[in-house]
Design a protein around this motif. Structure first.
Motif, PDB file in Angstrom:
ATOM      1  N   LYS A  47       0.842  -1.200   0.000  1.00  0.00           N
ATOM      2  CA  LYS A  47       0.000   0.000   0.000  1.00  0.00           C
ATOM      3  C   LYS A  47       0.876   1.248   0.000  1.00  0.00           C
ATOM      4  CE  LYS A  47      -4.135  -1.621   2.329  1.00  0.00           C
ATOM      5  NZ  LYS A  47      -4.857  -1.619   3.600  1.00  0.00           N
ATOM      6  N   LYS A  48       1.952   1.154   0.774  1.00  0.00           N
ATOM      7  CA  LYS A  48       2.887   2.282   0.823  1.00  0.00           C
ATOM      8  C   LYS A  48       3.406   2.556  -0.594  1.00  0.00           C
ATOM      9  CE  LYS A  48       5.136   5.085   3.399  1.00  0.00           C
ATOM     10  NZ  LYS A  48       4.601   5.823   4.530  1.00  0.00           N
ATOM     11  N   ARG A  49       3.731   1.490  -1.322  1.00  0.00           N
ATOM     12  CA  ARG A  49       4.181   1.643  -2.697  1.00  0.00           C
ATOM     13  C   ARG A  49       3.128   2.327  -3.543  1.00  0.00           C
ATOM     14  NH1 ARG A  49       8.142  -2.435  -5.309  1.00  0.00           N
ATOM     15  NH2 ARG A  49       9.328  -2.982  -3.473  1.00  0.00           N
ATOM     16  N   VAL A  50       1.860   1.948  -3.331  1.00  0.00           N
ATOM     17  CA  VAL A  50       0.788   2.558  -4.109  1.00  0.00           C
ATOM     18  C   VAL A  50       0.750   4.058  -3.845  1.00  0.00           C
ATOM     19  CG1 VAL A  50      -1.705   2.689  -4.433  1.00  0.00           C
ATOM     20  CG2 VAL A  50      -0.596   0.475  -4.225  1.00  0.00           C
ATOM     21  N   THR A  51       0.881   4.440  -2.564  1.00  0.00           N
ATOM     22  CA  THR A  51       0.814   5.882  -2.287  1.00  0.00           C
ATOM     23  C   THR A  51       2.019   6.591  -2.902  1.00  0.00           C
ATOM     24  OG1 THR A  51       1.908   5.599  -0.153  1.00  0.00           O
ATOM     25  CG2 THR A  51      -0.482   5.622  -0.148  1.00  0.00           C
ATOM     26  N   ILE A  52       3.165   5.927  -2.881  1.00  0.00           N
ATOM     27  CA  ILE A  52       4.335   6.549  -3.492  1.00  0.00           C
ATOM     28  C   ILE A  52       4.131   6.647  -5.006  1.00  0.00           C
ATOM     29  CG2 ILE A  52       6.811   6.326  -3.902  1.00  0.00           C
ATOM     30  CD1 ILE A  52       7.007   4.967  -1.126  1.00  0.00           C
ATOM     31  N   ALA A  53       3.571   5.594  -5.592  1.00  0.00           N
ATOM     32  CA  ALA A  53       3.292   5.621  -7.030  1.00  0.00           C
ATOM     33  C   ALA A  53       2.316   6.744  -7.366  1.00  0.00           C
ATOM     34  CB  ALA A  53       2.715   4.279  -7.472  1.00  0.00           C
ATOM     35  N   SER A  54       1.298   6.927  -6.507  1.00  0.00           N
ATOM     36  CA  SER A  54       0.287   7.934  -6.812  1.00  0.00           C
ATOM     37  C   SER A  54       0.875   9.341  -6.744  1.00  0.00           C
ATOM     38  CB  SER A  54      -0.910   7.797  -5.876  1.00  0.00           C
ATOM     39  OG  SER A  54      -0.541   8.194  -4.582  1.00  0.00           O
ATOM     40  N   ILE A  55       2.015   9.475  -6.078  1.00  0.00           N
ATOM     41  CA  ILE A  55       2.716  10.758  -6.042  1.00  0.00           C
ATOM     42  C   ILE A  55       3.704  10.840  -7.211  1.00  0.00           C
ATOM     43  CG2 ILE A  55       4.390  12.129  -4.717  1.00  0.00           C
ATOM     44  CD1 ILE A  55       1.515  12.100  -3.609  1.00  0.00           C
ATOM     45  N   LEU A  56       4.409   9.752  -7.455  1.00  0.00           N
ATOM     46  CA  LEU A  56       5.412   9.741  -8.526  1.00  0.00           C
ATOM     47  C   LEU A  56       4.794  10.022  -9.892  1.00  0.00           C
ATOM     48  CD1 LEU A  56       7.844   6.751  -7.949  1.00  0.00           C
ATOM     49  CD2 LEU A  56       8.265   9.189  -7.735  1.00  0.00           C
ATOM     50  N   VAL A  57       3.547   9.636 -10.052  1.00  0.00           N
ATOM     51  CA  VAL A  57       2.889   9.771 -11.342  1.00  0.00           C
ATOM     52  C   VAL A  57       2.816  11.232 -11.766  1.00  0.00           C
ATOM     53  CG1 VAL A  57       0.490  10.010 -10.613  1.00  0.00           C
ATOM     54  CG2 VAL A  57       1.030   8.667 -12.635  1.00  0.00           C
ATOM     55  N   GLN A  58       2.898  12.134 -10.798  1.00  0.00           N
ATOM     56  CA  GLN A  58       2.887  13.564 -11.126  1.00  0.00           C
ATOM     57  C   GLN A  58       4.285  14.051 -11.502  1.00  0.00           C
ATOM     58  OE1 GLN A  58       0.001  16.016  -8.669  1.00  0.00           O
ATOM     59  NE2 GLN A  58       0.504  14.452  -7.180  1.00  0.00           N
ATOM     60  N   ARG A  59       5.246  13.131 -11.499  1.00  0.00           N
ATOM     61  CA  ARG A  59       6.641  13.411 -11.826  1.00  0.00           C
ATOM     62  C   ARG A  59       7.229  14.573 -11.024  1.00  0.00           C
ATOM     63  NH1 ARG A  59       6.672  12.402 -17.966  1.00  0.00           N
ATOM     64  NH2 ARG A  59       6.290  10.161 -17.980  1.00  0.00           N
ATOM     65  N   PRO A  60       7.160  14.479  -9.716  1.00  0.00           N
ATOM     66  CA  PRO A  60       7.762  15.550  -8.919  1.00  0.00           C
ATOM     67  C   PRO A  60       9.282  15.443  -8.986  1.00  0.00           C
ATOM     68  CG  PRO A  60       7.025  13.779  -7.495  1.00  0.00           C
ATOM     69  CD  PRO A  60       6.624  13.399  -8.878  1.00  0.00           C
ATOM     70  N   GLN A  61       9.965  16.556  -8.732  1.00  0.00           N
ATOM     71  CA  GLN A  61      11.423  16.500  -8.734  1.00  0.00           C
ATOM     72  C   GLN A  61      11.952  16.078  -7.378  1.00  0.00           C
ATOM     73  OE1 GLN A  61      13.482  19.581 -10.596  1.00  0.00           O
ATOM     74  NE2 GLN A  61      11.711  20.334 -11.707  1.00  0.00           N
ATOM     75  N   ILE A  62      11.111  16.271  -6.375  1.00  0.00           N
ATOM     76  CA  ILE A  62      11.548  15.895  -5.035  1.00  0.00           C
ATOM     77  C   ILE A  62      10.374  15.255  -4.303  1.00  0.00           C
ATOM     78  CG2 ILE A  62      11.058  18.204  -4.129  1.00  0.00           C
ATOM     79  CD1 ILE A  62      13.494  17.842  -2.318  1.00  0.00           C
ATOM     80  N   ILE A  63      10.643  14.193  -3.559  1.00  0.00           N
ATOM     81  CA  ILE A  63       9.574  13.527  -2.818  1.00  0.00           C
ATOM     82  C   ILE A  63       9.877  13.646  -1.328  1.00  0.00           C
ATOM     83  CG2 ILE A  63       8.265  11.397  -2.531  1.00  0.00           C
ATOM     84  CD1 ILE A  63       9.686  10.396  -5.052  1.00  0.00           C
ATOM     85  N   ILE A  64       8.871  14.070  -0.572  1.00  0.00           N
ATOM     86  CA  ILE A  64       9.032  14.156   0.883  1.00  0.00           C
ATOM     87  C   ILE A  64       8.217  13.039   1.507  1.00  0.00           C
ATOM     88  CG2 ILE A  64       8.730  15.617   2.907  1.00  0.00           C
ATOM     89  CD1 ILE A  64       8.747  18.005   1.012  1.00  0.00           C
ATOM     90  N   LEU A  65       8.845  12.206   2.322  1.00  0.00           N
ATOM     91  CA  LEU A  65       8.117  11.122   2.973  1.00  0.00           C
ATOM     92  C   LEU A  65       8.128  11.327   4.484  1.00  0.00           C
ATOM     93  CD1 LEU A  65      10.142   9.316   0.660  1.00  0.00           C
ATOM     94  CD2 LEU A  65       8.073   8.012   1.060  1.00  0.00           C
TER      95      LEU A  65
END
Lengths: 569, 277
Positions: free
Chosen positions: A443-461
């Protein structure tokens, strides 16, 4: 020989909702005054054992049991949850959920209230127990005015008020920062000394629990007891690693150096280690052989810049001030500090959820001041701690596609992007699955995927691995590392020392709303002053290296991590 | 997170605060009955004055509760408006006389009797509102459950009320966090989108919120059972205070008011005081 206070005799249990039994052939005796640690990965059945002891099974979670379970000499089947609550006091993992009263005093009094204890007597009782756990000056406080550690004290007082024979702790360390975790273990130790009740701790953070003596460790795996032995003997073998539990860091280091872990070494506690001269020699030799391998990292381009940031929820008090740092492209950085130090607030400011009082946040030199939350989301992704708080669609594909649908992207483009993201996240085979079929880590992967899909340059977890056992922790962190190697810049808020050491080169330390340090993780954790100010905990590697006569513990730590990345993974 | 408290406990030192929750609850209930029963203007006028005095003593300021007062005023106005729209001659019927002041249009004539009826109706509400608000603003939430139980309500119900009070701030905080994270994924809840889209979007926040609240309920109910909640028919209360002299005086006072109210109101066999005949 005394009679056990808890006795499982060939006990098995199957939840009503499940097809397979969760526990098989459990034989376990726990004696009055013992201290027992029950370890195991999630799904190993360790929490189920706890629920059997306190009576939630079978009274709140019905199911089918076989064999016998005696608590205080009485068959639990024939007892009741109320009767059991006089013998077993349970401190749940979620101290917020356990906090029932509107104030500390009321919460501690909850059990005596239900027992119809007269008010006068009750007040005395509450004062006395509150004194025991040192919370007596906070009786009027509401839960949100307390720190995590203080809530834990209240939970403990709330069950101690019953004069129970067994104190059961279900993952007591899960939501605490390292220093608060250490205090909790000390508190449990003290309560044990004063009350003499048997203590059972269910936890997978072994090293943290072993900060104080434990008599025995019960190792669970797939519903069975794999090992039930004195702490020293279990630590000497390989059983822990084989079953997905992380052994204490200093023992891993000793193994790397080629020192055999044996009972004579006194392996339970880093301070009590009985290292022979040749063992120390061995560690030093290993250290010198590894030392050459360390090299300095090159910085990439500047990506995120924070300058003189200041913020407060009310006009006169600042939650954050004087924050200055730069994140470079392709970095993986941890932001650490005690609960309430301002870490989450910083993330909120970067994402635009809150507006700074003054100071600038810029991406590649461009000030983000005028950008809305939605606009920022195109280049900054934010992943919440609990995936269940983010997932709002029943199907994986829809969940990942959501942000793109909102932005009005054409269908073909969307499909292409979602497919690509799912492949990056290793979720492509599951694309048509419902979210509910996934494990927590997935599920954690899904939430990360749902953020990555917007192609951000930086991800904050935010706390990416909170409450996860070693297996899931490794799964999540290796995935993030992979992403990082693919070029994503990752910023993690954490108080997990291992995570910070092993996965991030750089750590930014916060305390009371100020930035205390911006340095390598190894440097931060080997600096006692910093460690104390930020409520962190120095790693046992620090102590070990000093014990072996190595004068630069920081370099030793770096060697350890370098070795792990090179040889082990 | 900025906190907007519309109506909640306001901690101050005052004789009203010092009364036990039970006393305040009894006072509030008796007062409501008294003002609901009567349409006697003389009685209402007395009660109105007492309400004002009690409010003064409580040291709660108008601006502490201005939002709720505003809402109450709007409802009162609407209520009056609709009563007039649907029954413009009700006062005439009641008071068995008709003094026309002026005519608006068609059947809508303004009579002295109708105005008098509206005056009484409004006074009834104005009598109760300050007392109701004071009950909420001056009673420590911890005491709610205990005071409900002391007048015979099951403690399970009383405790549900108190638990709701306990968890409302937590749920609010969670809602806030979820909504921010969802906004970062392009979910817009501001007024820019169409109503239907907004409703659809709010599901994205409510679904995770409901699921996590259900989880919380499971934890809380387990925690309560593990500590013996529901074991006995009765339970004792840590926060319950002993009845003091002032409590008995207050209860005695409101009993007297209620009796006088009933006697005066029903003396002549009618709930209405009629100055017109």
């Amino acid at each position: 020989m005394t009679t056990p206070v808890i006795s499982f005799q060939d006990y098995g249990f199957q939840y009503m909702s499940q097809a397979e039994p969760t526990l098989h052939h459990i034989n376990l005796d726990i004696y009055p005054g013992e201290r027992v640690l029950i370890a195991g990965t999630s799904g190993s059945g360790k929490s189920t054992i706890g629920n059997c002891i306190n009576g939630l099974i079978p009274f709140a979670y019905p199911g089918k049991s076989t064999g016998r379970l005696l608590v205080d000499g009485k068959e639990t089947q024939e007892s009741s949850i109320f009767e059991l609550s006089h013998v077993v006091g349970t401190v749940l993992q979620d101290t917020d959920g356990q906090f029932i009263g509107l104030t500390v005093g009321e919460d501690i009094a909850f059990a005596p209230e239900n027992d119809c204890v007269p008010q006068e007597e009750m007040k005395q009782l509450v004062d006395q127990v509150a004194g025991l756990v040192d919370i007596v000056h906070h009786l009027e406080y509401a839960p949100h005015e307390l720190s995590g550690g203080q809530k834990q004290r209240v939970s403990l007082a709330g069950v101690m008020v019953e004069e129970v024979k067994v104190l059961l702790f279900d993952e007591p360390l899960a939501n605490l920062d390292p220093a608060a975790g250490r205090t909790t273990i000390e508190l449990i130790d003290m309560v044990h000394e004063r009350t003499g009740a048997a203590v059972i701790i269910i936890e997978h953070r072994l090293e943290d629990v072993l900060w104080r003596r434990m008599d025995r460790i019960i190792l669970m795996h797939e519903g069975q007891i794999i090992a039930d032995m004195p702490t020293a003997r279990l630590l000497s073998g390989n059983l822990l690693l084989q079953h997905g539990i992380r052994e204490p860091l200093y023992l891993t280091a000793l193994r790397y150096a080629g020192v055999e872990i044996r009972e004579a070494l006194n392996p339970e506690h880093v301070d009590g280690l009985q290292l022979q001269q040749e063992d120390k020699e061995q560690v030093r030799r290993w250290y010198h052989s590894q030392r050459v391998g360390i090299r300095q990292e090159q910085h990439g381009q500047e990506l995120l810049q924070i300058r003189d940031l200041k913020f407060g929820y009310t006009p006169d008090t600042y939650t954050l001030q004087d924050v200055n740092f730069t994140i470079y492209k392709g970095e993986m950085v941890s932001i650490v500090g005690r609960n309430g130090a301002g870490k989450s607030t910083l993330a909120k400011l970067i994402c635009g959820f809150e507006k700074p009082v003054c100071g600038t946040i810029s991406m590649e030199g461009r000030d983000l001041k005028g950008d809305t939350i939605k606009e920022r989301a195109a280049y900054i992704g934010y992943v919440m701690q609990n995936p269940n708080q983010m997932i709002s669609k029943p199907m994986i594909w829809d969940e990942v596609e959501m942000a793109l649908v909102q932005s009005g992207m054409p269908k073909e483009e969307r499909t292409r992007r979602v497919e690509e993201t799912l492949k990056i996240c290793g979720l492509y085979p599951f694309r048509n699955w419902p979210v509910s079929a996934l494990s927590f880590g997935q599920k954690k992967r899904v939430t990360i995927a749902s953020i990555l899909v917007q192609r951000p340059q930086i991800i904050i977890l935010d706390e990416p691995t909170a409450g996860q056992d070693y297996h899931h922790y490794t799964e999540i962190m290796d995935f993030l590392k992979e992403l990082n190697e693919k070029g994503y810049t990752i910023l993690m808020i954490t108080h997990d020392m291992h995570l910070m050491l092993e996965y991030t080169k750089r750590a930014i330390v916060f305390s009371d709303g100020r930035m205390l340090a911006d340095n390598t993780a190894a440097h931060v954790l080997n600096n006692p002053e910093l460690v104390q100010a930020a409520n962190l905990k120095e790693t046992s590697l620090y102590t070990l290296s000093l014990a072996c006569g190595i004068e630069e513990p920081q370099v030793f730590t770096e060697c350890f991590i370098g070795y792990e990345q090179k040889e082990v993974r | 997170m900025a906190k907007v408290a519309i109506l909640s406990y306001i901690r101050r030192e005052s004789p009203v605060h010092a009364l036990t929750g039970t006393t305040k609850l009894i006072f509030f209930l008796a007062w409501s009955v008294a003002s609901m029963v009567t349409y006697d203007t003389r009685v209402l006028l007395c009660m109105l004055m007492i309400s004002a005095v009690v409010f003064k003593i409580s040291r709660i300021r108008i601006r502490d509760i201005s939002i709720v007062l505003g809402l109450a005023a709007v409802f009162l106005l609407l209520n009056n408006l609709f009563v007039y729209l649907f029954a413009p001659e009700y006062g005439v019927e009641l008071y068995e006389s008709r003094t026309v002041l002026f005519t608006i249009a068609g059947p809508y004539t303004v009579t002295l009797q109708q105005l008098f009826y509206h005056l009484n109706m409004t006074m009834k509400v104005i009598c109760v509102v300050p007392v109701a608000l004071l009950f909420i603003a001056c009673t420590d939430p911890s005491e709610f459950a205990a005071s409900l139980a002391s007048i015979g309500v099951s403690y399970r119900i009383g405790y549900s009320v108190s638990l709701a009070l306990r968890y409302i701030p937590d749920v609010q905080r969670e809602y806030h966090n979820i909504s921010q994270a969802q906004q970062a994924r392009g979910i817009d809840l501001s007024g820019k989108d169409k109503l239907f889209t907004r409703l659809k979007n709010s599901v994205a926040i409510l679904l995770p919120l409901i699921l996590s609240s259900l989880n919380r309920i499971e934890t809380v109910s387990n925690a309560m059972e593990l500590r013996g909640f529901g074991k006995n028919k009765k339970r004792t209360w840590y926060v319950k205070r002993k009845m003091q002299r002032n409590d008995w005086l207050t209860i005695g006072f409101v009993a007297v008011v209620l009796v006088i109210d009933l006697v005066v109101t029903f003396w002549d066999g009618s709930r209405y005081f009629n100055p017109f005949v």
